[in-house]
Design a protein around this motif. Structure first.
Motif, PDB file in Angstrom:
ATOM      1  N   GLN A  78       0.855  -1.195   0.000  1.00  0.00           N
ATOM      2  CA  GLN A  78       0.000   0.000   0.000  1.00  0.00           C
ATOM      3  C   GLN A  78       0.885   1.238   0.000  1.00  0.00           C
ATOM      4  O   GLN A  78       1.918   1.263   0.688  1.00  0.00           O
TER       5      GLN A  78
ATOM      6  N   GLU B 141      -1.189  -0.939  -4.272  1.00  0.00           N
ATOM      7  CA  GLU B 141      -2.431  -0.193  -4.014  1.00  0.00           C
ATOM      8  C   GLU B 141      -2.046   1.230  -3.623  1.00  0.00           C
ATOM      9  O   GLU B 141      -1.462   1.442  -2.557  1.00  0.00           O
TER      10      GLU B 141
ATOM     11  N   ARG C 207      -8.278   5.646  -5.293  1.00  0.00           N
ATOM     12  CA  ARG C 207      -7.268   4.581  -5.148  1.00  0.00           C
ATOM     13  C   ARG C 207      -6.983   3.996  -6.522  1.00  0.00           C
ATOM     14  O   ARG C 207      -7.882   3.845  -7.340  1.00  0.00           O
TER      15      ARG C 207
ATOM     16  N   THR D 237     -10.588   3.140  -7.912  1.00  0.00           N
ATOM     17  CA  THR D 237     -11.767   3.197  -7.050  1.00  0.00           C
ATOM     18  C   THR D 237     -11.974   4.608  -6.516  1.00  0.00           C
ATOM     19  O   THR D 237     -11.028   5.371  -6.317  1.00  0.00           O
TER      20      THR D 237
ATOM     21  N   ASN E  31     -12.496  -5.880  -1.242  1.00  0.00           N
ATOM     22  CA  ASN E  31     -11.228  -5.464  -0.634  1.00  0.00           C
ATOM     23  C   ASN E  31     -10.304  -6.594  -0.219  1.00  0.00           C
ATOM     24  O   ASN E  31      -9.094  -6.410  -0.136  1.00  0.00           O
TER      25      ASN E  31
ATOM     26  N   SER F  34     -13.904  -7.512   4.859  1.00  0.00           N
ATOM     27  CA  SER F  34     -13.741  -6.807   3.575  1.00  0.00           C
ATOM     28  C   SER F  34     -14.493  -5.479   3.626  1.00  0.00           C
ATOM     29  O   SER F  34     -14.066  -4.478   3.054  1.00  0.00           O
TER      30      SER F  34
ATOM     31  N   TYR G 167     -12.325  -3.074   5.814  1.00  0.00           N
ATOM     32  CA  TYR G 167     -11.175  -2.530   5.089  1.00  0.00           C
ATOM     33  C   TYR G 167     -11.612  -1.375   4.192  1.00  0.00           C
ATOM     34  O   TYR G 167     -10.887  -0.394   4.030  1.00  0.00           O
ATOM     35  N   GLY G 168     -12.809  -1.484   3.643  1.00  0.00           N
ATOM     36  CA  GLY G 168     -13.322  -0.436   2.759  1.00  0.00           C
ATOM     37  C   GLY G 168     -13.425   0.913   3.461  1.00  0.00           C
ATOM     38  O   GLY G 168     -13.383   1.974   2.823  1.00  0.00           O
TER      39      GLY G 168
END
Ligand SMILES: Cc1cc2nc3c(=O)[nH]c(=O)nc-3n(C[C@H](O)[C@H](O)[C@H](O)COP(=O)(O)OP(=O)(O)OC[C@H]3O[C@@H](n4cnc5c(N)ncnc54)[C@H](O)[C@@H]3O)c2cc1C
Length: 396
Positions: free
Chosen positions: A77, A196, A203, A219, A286, A336, A339-340
């Motif tokens: 990331q 990422e 993103r 995104t 995610n 998931s 994480y979003g």
């Protein structure tokens, strides 16, 4: 099983074909009904973790699915200035590959056809009953011992059975596309990485899918109208991620946009009709596990029905299957979704949050639990309650 039991499946996506192959390989007479004129996946890429690869191996689809695939060595990331937030190596023995979606779907289709599955295209399902029936748009009805709804997020089978508790659409969505790769696209120091990149709520996820192609996911929020235009605003995205301008500038016309769905159901079956995959438990992408979960639950369904001799035994077997599979799916869906949420944090807070979380062993266990899971029907799976020997792999 004495006489072949029959199954009819609505939807020829990843989950539908995995389920079809799993049942047919166990002696079921299986027909898949697909709405589109051909079995077809959207053209971008997909991540498949260890659990999904194990399922593909068990279905005899792995070799074709991963041929020429990209095997990443680490997931990284980066922040709004291009600095590395976290760089997590892919754990030894826990594979992660990325591949073109169409290649994965073709591999599952071929495994299904080899097992004797019949595929009917241009067949739109508009309803179902708990008696193993599917109803078609043209008024026809198909009946079988088992009906399976793997017809995606807007599942007509789920709707007809009244199983939905909620269907939430997220604020965030993704533009997806594939570009041809060129020498020098990825700096040498970054070879083998999934990267990422973050900037505000935008993103850019860079994912090679083979030696020739790179899958790009851009995104942003649905309200970010300039950014989410499928006619990509290259100046806007390049300004957010200047170090990747050379990739952004090559994006062509084949770009799709969609927000994510989170679907929860009161149950995954009613009588002899069952739903699985996104129809039952769609999750944000995610963790890259929605497709893995769909394939995993399809194989597990085949395994759960192995002992069934008569149609009357099916409802209880479906309930037992759900009880076994659901905790991990719920867990994966929760993480998931969680994480979003980092998309909505200020850059500095996101950096601190990701760094703190990914470096924490407990959080890491939560995030990779699905990837580390040994799915039912794959080598190394230990049924619950079975006596374990030293060296057996056990999952929670
Ligand atoms: C941006 C994004 C990125 C993702 N990345 C990943 C990833 O990297 N790894 C991963 O594992 N997952 C990923 N996912 C999730 C993954 O795509 C889904 O979880 C997976 O495709 C679900 O498979 P499915 O078979 O349940 O549904 P689908 O793939 O949606 O297939 C449903 C099929 O049913 C057909 N159908 C629909 N309605 C009808 C009808 N009425 N009658 C007949 N047929 C019908 C459709 O045409 C389709 O063929 C991602 C999702 C998104 C949105």
């Amino acid at each position: 099983m004495n006489k072949a039991l029959s199954a009819i499946i609505a939807g020829g996506g990843l989950g539908g074909l995995a389920t079809a192959a799993a049942l047919a390989q166990r002696g079921w007479d299986v027909t898949v009904y697909e709405r589109q004129p051909a079995l077809r996946a959207a053209g971008s890429g997909i991540y498949i973790w260890e659990n999904g690869l194990r399922v593909l191996e068990a279905l005899g689809a792995c070799e074709d699915a991963v041929r020429d695939a990209f095997h990443g060595r680490c997931f990284e990331q980066r922040d709004n200035l291009g600095g590395i937030i976290e760089s997590a190596p892919i754990a030894a023995g826990k594979r992660l590959i990325t591949v073109k979606r169409s290649q994965l779907l073709d591999a599952l289709r071929d495994a299904s056809l080899r097992a004797g599955v019949k595929v009917v295209t241009s067949a739109e399902i508009i309803g179902a009953t708990p008696r193993g029936e599917l109803r078609f748009a043209n008024g026809d009805i198909a009946r079988a011992d088992l009906a399976v709804g793997v017809d995606g997020i807007w599942s007509r089978v789920r709707e007809a059975l009244g199983l939905e508790m909620y269907h939430q659409q997220t604020e965030e969505g993704a533009l997806r596309t594939v570009i041809d790769s060129r020498p020098g696209d990825i700096p040498e120091a970054d070879a083998g990485k999934y990267i990422e990149n973050w900037n505000g709520t935008r993103r850019l996820l860079i994912t090679p899918i083979n030696a020739q192609q790179i899958y790009l996911a851009l995104t942003c929020t649905e309200s970010d109208r300039a950014a989410r235009d499928t006619n990509i605003d290259k100046a806007l995205w390049s300004a957010a991620f200047p170090q990747w301008r050379h990739l952004i500038e090559r994006i062509g016309n084949e770009v799709s946009w969609g927000v994510y769905s989170i679907i929860k159901c009161s149950a995954w079956s009613a009588g002899r009709t069952v739903i699985l995959g996104d129809a039952a438990h769609a999750q944000p992408p995610n963790l890259g596990q929605g497709g893995g979960m769909a394939m995993q639950n399809g194989l597990a369904l085949g395994v759960a029905l192995e002992g069934v001799q008569h149609a009357e035994q099916i409802p209880a077997a479906l309930e037992a299957w759900e009880a076994r599979e659901r905790p991990l799916v719920d867990h994966c869906q929760k993480w998931s979704t969680l994480y979003g949420e980092v998309a909505f944090l200020p850059d500095a807070v996101r950096t601190a949050t990701i760094r703190g979380a990914m470096g924490n062993a407990w959080v890491s266990e939560q995030i990779f639990r699905a990837a580390n899971h040994v799915p039912s029907g794959t080598i190394g799976f230990v049924p619950q309650g079975a006596a374990c020997k030293v060296g057996d792999e056990v999952h929670v």
